[in-house]
Scaffold this active site. Structure first.
Site, PDB file in Angstrom:
ATOM      1  N   HIS A  14       0.879  -1.205   0.000  1.00 56.22           N
ATOM      2  CA  HIS A  14       0.000   0.000   0.000  1.00 56.22           C
ATOM      3  C   HIS A  14       0.898   1.230   0.000  1.00 56.22           C
ATOM      4  O   HIS A  14       1.504   1.564   1.016  1.00 56.22           O
ATOM      5  CB  HIS A  14      -0.907   0.004   1.235  1.00 56.22           C
ATOM      6  CG  HIS A  14      -1.840   1.174   1.287  1.00 56.22           C
ATOM      7  ND1 HIS A  14      -3.186   1.035   1.529  1.00 56.22           N
ATOM      8  CD2 HIS A  14      -1.640   2.512   1.123  1.00 56.22           C
ATOM      9  CE1 HIS A  14      -3.763   2.221   1.512  1.00 56.22           C
ATOM     10  NE2 HIS A  14      -2.834   3.142   1.277  1.00 56.22           N
ATOM     11  N   HIS A  16       1.555   5.378  -1.692  1.00 60.86           N
ATOM     12  CA  HIS A  16       1.179   6.560  -2.492  1.00 60.86           C
ATOM     13  C   HIS A  16       2.446   7.144  -3.109  1.00 60.86           C
ATOM     14  O   HIS A  16       3.366   7.529  -2.381  1.00 60.86           O
ATOM     15  CB  HIS A  16       0.513   7.619  -1.610  1.00 60.86           C
ATOM     16  CG  HIS A  16      -0.757   7.142  -0.993  1.00 60.86           C
ATOM     17  ND1 HIS A  16      -1.989   7.322  -1.574  1.00 60.86           N
ATOM     18  CD2 HIS A  16      -0.986   6.452   0.157  1.00 60.86           C
ATOM     19  CE1 HIS A  16      -2.925   6.772  -0.810  1.00 60.86           C
ATOM     20  NE2 HIS A  16      -2.340   6.239   0.240  1.00 60.86           N
ATOM     21  N   LEU A  17       2.468   7.210  -4.426  1.00 58.11           N
ATOM     22  CA  LEU A  17       3.631   7.802  -5.105  1.00 58.11           C
ATOM     23  C   LEU A  17       3.322   9.164  -5.698  1.00 58.11           C
ATOM     24  O   LEU A  17       4.234   9.871  -6.125  1.00 58.11           O
ATOM     25  CB  LEU A  17       4.131   6.875  -6.226  1.00 58.11           C
ATOM     26  CG  LEU A  17       4.903   5.636  -5.799  1.00 58.11           C
ATOM     27  CD1 LEU A  17       5.285   4.808  -7.024  1.00 58.11           C
ATOM     28  CD2 LEU A  17       6.151   6.002  -4.991  1.00 58.11           C
ATOM     29  N   ARG A  18       2.016   9.509  -5.777  1.00 51.42           N
ATOM     30  CA  ARG A  18       1.604  10.794  -6.398  1.00 51.42           C
ATOM     31  C   ARG A  18       2.037  10.858  -7.855  1.00 51.42           C
ATOM     32  O   ARG A  18       2.239   9.852  -8.498  1.00 51.42           O
ATOM     33  CB  ARG A  18       2.168  11.998  -5.611  1.00 51.42           C
ATOM     34  CG  ARG A  18       2.063  11.906  -4.097  1.00 51.42           C
ATOM     35  CD  ARG A  18       0.667  11.810  -3.587  1.00 51.42           C
ATOM     36  NE  ARG A  18       0.632  11.957  -2.130  1.00 51.42           N
ATOM     37  CZ  ARG A  18      -0.332  11.512  -1.358  1.00 51.42           C
ATOM     38  NH1 ARG A  18      -1.378  10.868  -1.870  1.00 51.42           N
ATOM     39  NH2 ARG A  18      -0.304  11.689  -0.066  1.00 51.42           N
ATOM     40  N   ASN A  42      -5.290   7.269  -5.892  1.00 57.76           N
ATOM     41  CA  ASN A  42      -6.031   8.505  -5.539  1.00 57.76           C
ATOM     42  C   ASN A  42      -5.304   9.767  -6.008  1.00 57.76           C
ATOM     43  O   ASN A  42      -5.000  10.655  -5.225  1.00 57.76           O
ATOM     44  CB  ASN A  42      -6.328   8.562  -4.030  1.00 57.76           C
ATOM     45  CG  ASN A  42      -5.086   8.612  -3.153  1.00 57.76           C
ATOM     46  OD1 ASN A  42      -4.028   8.116  -3.542  1.00 57.76           O
ATOM     47  ND2 ASN A  42      -5.204   9.206  -1.974  1.00 57.76           N
ATOM     48  N   HIS A 175      -4.505  -0.740   5.937  1.00 56.06           N
ATOM     49  CA  HIS A 175      -4.020   0.028   7.093  1.00 56.06           C
ATOM     50  C   HIS A 175      -4.937  -0.085   8.314  1.00 56.06           C
ATOM     51  O   HIS A 175      -5.480   0.900   8.778  1.00 56.06           O
ATOM     52  CB  HIS A 175      -3.771   1.493   6.737  1.00 56.06           C
ATOM     53  CG  HIS A 175      -4.819   2.142   5.863  1.00 56.06           C
ATOM     54  ND1 HIS A 175      -6.149   2.088   6.135  1.00 56.06           N
ATOM     55  CD2 HIS A 175      -4.693   2.875   4.731  1.00 56.06           C
ATOM     56  CE1 HIS A 175      -6.810   2.746   5.204  1.00 56.06           C
ATOM     57  NE2 HIS A 175      -5.954   3.232   4.332  1.00 56.06           N
ATOM     58  N   LEU A 221      -4.871   9.039   8.070  1.00 60.05           N
ATOM     59  CA  LEU A 221      -6.162   8.364   8.141  1.00 60.05           C
ATOM     60  C   LEU A 221      -5.998   6.911   7.703  1.00 60.05           C
ATOM     61  O   LEU A 221      -5.303   6.670   6.705  1.00 60.05           O
ATOM     62  CB  LEU A 221      -7.186   9.066   7.237  1.00 60.05           C
ATOM     63  CG  LEU A 221      -7.664  10.418   7.776  1.00 60.05           C
ATOM     64  CD1 LEU A 221      -8.467  11.157   6.723  1.00 60.05           C
ATOM     65  CD2 LEU A 221      -8.483  10.236   9.053  1.00 60.05           C
ATOM     66  N   ASP A 249       1.514   2.607   3.509  1.00 63.95           N
ATOM     67  CA  ASP A 249       0.687   3.810   3.335  1.00 63.95           C
ATOM     68  C   ASP A 249       1.564   5.059   3.388  1.00 63.95           C
ATOM     69  O   ASP A 249       1.110   6.119   3.828  1.00 63.95           O
ATOM     70  CB  ASP A 249      -0.430   3.882   4.387  1.00 63.95           C
ATOM     71  CG  ASP A 249      -1.557   4.833   3.954  1.00 63.95           C
ATOM     72  OD1 ASP A 249      -1.575   5.259   2.791  1.00 63.95           O
ATOM     73  OD2 ASP A 249      -2.404   5.137   4.814  1.00 63.95           O
ATOM     74  N   HIS A 253       3.103  14.360   1.568  1.00 59.35           N
ATOM     75  CA  HIS A 253       2.514  15.683   1.339  1.00 59.35           C
ATOM     76  C   HIS A 253       3.628  16.678   1.624  1.00 59.35           C
ATOM     77  O   HIS A 253       4.482  16.427   2.481  1.00 59.35           O
ATOM     78  CB  HIS A 253       1.366  15.961   2.317  1.00 59.35           C
ATOM     79  CG  HIS A 253       0.149  15.117   2.079  1.00 59.35           C
ATOM     80  ND1 HIS A 253      -0.779  15.391   1.106  1.00 59.35           N
ATOM     81  CD2 HIS A 253      -0.303  14.014   2.717  1.00 59.35           C
ATOM     82  CE1 HIS A 253      -1.746  14.487   1.146  1.00 59.35           C
ATOM     83  NE2 HIS A 253      -1.480  13.634   2.109  1.00 59.35           N
ATOM     84  N   ALA A 265      -3.887  14.600   5.614  1.00 59.62           N
ATOM     85  CA  ALA A 265      -3.590  13.326   6.287  1.00 59.62           C
ATOM     86  C   ALA A 265      -2.527  12.586   5.500  1.00 59.62           C
ATOM     87  O   ALA A 265      -2.647  12.446   4.289  1.00 59.62           O
ATOM     88  CB  ALA A 265      -4.857  12.488   6.362  1.00 59.62           C
TER      89      ALA A 265
END
Ligand code: DOR
Ligand code: ZN
Length: 348
Positions: A14, A16-18, A42, A175, A221, A249, A253, A265
């Site tokens: 899980h 996030h690489l953006r 996302n 998560h 989150l 996760d 940011h 988050a």
């Protein structure tokens, strides 16, 4: 004293690489340690179709330094307009390894998520047929449910009914943060339910966020819960239960976005996750269980081979130093501070 540990190269189930400058800035931090990662969809706009996922995979591969080997395992963002045929085709081509369910409004960039589950029943049934896992952000979004209860309420109100409506659907509870979720996964005997656990939820509880001043870099989150919940997560993973595996996760940011009056988050753990995990497992006398959690249980659930490459961690007497933040073209991103010194270093 064990001071060297060699395990099959870990995967992150899980992540996030953006996109754009942030992707450029963060991807090497994951590729340096992990062979593969399940990539969250996302983005703005989200990765909805097989074509979106193919284009995003190409952008990720273009950002991976030539000296590194990394395989992004792509996911599709489930919307009420998702087409079952497109999903099936994306899986058949080998591109997509899971579909992600965000309840509408649950978290960062989840506006396009699902509100009415009747509208995704057909897609879920097709996924059950073809064995494609559904990764679930398990929180209800109702304003009248306390944010610390949203995961437990989701299990009763949404997840359990959904799993009964779609028998055979393979589900990863993403998560998980509560003893309730651990118990729900452990009660399942069908083999179609698993959960990811983040590095930070094994380390922080809600006091870290709120006691003695508000600490935005610990806000994510689902939000970290009471200590008893953190301990339930630690027990599950340290017992070597193979239904639980690592999904960091890691969610970068910029500091500017984290430190706003209404901050985002997400916790960025990619650089120091393996050092943190070795510390946690060793602290609980369970260093031998790290291999299952980080390298074996995930591939087993996703029916993928365990990596043949390895990772060696060594324990040194001086603390391993990680930067407080990394610089990216999008801005600085603070690296997770576990709150204690780390001694396990990733050698290779
Ligand atoms: O803390 C989080 N950050 N939780 C999520 O579910 C989304 C993620 C993000 O995309 O920033
Ligand atoms: Zn996430």
């Amino acid at each position: 004293m064990t001071d060297t540990l060699t395990i099959p190269r870990p995967d992150d189930w899980h992540l996030h690489l953006r996109d754009g400058a942030m992707l450029q800035g963060v991807v090497a931090h994951t590729a340096a340690h992990f062979a593969r990662a399940i990539i969250m969809p996302n983005l703005v706009p989200p990765v909805v179709t097989g074509a979106d996922a193919a284009a995003y995979r190409d952008r990720i591969m273009a950002a991976v330094p030539a000296s590194m080997t990394f395989e992004p395992l792509m996911t599709l963002y489930l919307t009420e307009a998702t087409e079952a045929d497109d999903v099936a085709q994306a899986q058949a081509s080998g591109l997509v390894k899971a579909v992600k369910l965000y309840p509408a409004g649950a978290t960062t960039n989840s506006q396009s998520g699902v509100s009415n589950f009747d509208n995704v029943q057909g897609v879920l049934e097709r996924m059950a047929e073809i064995g494609l896992p559904l990764c679930v952000h398990g929180e209800v979004t109702d304003a009248d449910i306390d944010i610390f209860d949203r995961e437990a309420v989701f299990i009763d109100r949404v997840l359990d009914p959904l799993r009964k409506r779609v028998p055979g659907l393979r589900v990863v509870m993403e998560h998980v943060t509560t003893a309730d979720a651990v118990a729900y996964v452990q009660a399942d005997t069908g083999g179609n339910l698993a959960a990811t656990i983040t590095t930070h939820h094994l380390i922080i509880n809600r006091n870290h966020i709120l006691a003695g001043g508000i600490r935005p870099h610990y806000y994510c989150l689902p939000v970290a819960k009471r200590e008893k919940h953190r301990l339930a997560l630690r027990s599950a993973v340290c017992a070597g239960d193979d239904r639980f595996f690592l999904g960091t996760d890691s969610a970068p940011h910029t500091d500017a976005a984290k430190l706003l009056p209404c901050g985002c988050a997400g916790i960025f753990t990619a650089p120091n996750t393996m050092s943190c995990l070795a510390h946690v497992f060793e602290e609980d006398g369970a260093l031998a269980a790290l291999e299952g959690f980080a390298s074996r249980n995930g591939p087993a659930f996703y029916k993928l081979p365990v990596n043949t490459a390895t990772m060696t961690l060594t324990k040194q007497s001086d603390p391993v130093l990680y930067p407080e933040f990394i610089e990216t073209g999008a801005g600085n991103v603070t690296v997770f501070d576990p709150g204690f010194d780390l001694f396990w270093r990733v050698e290779s």
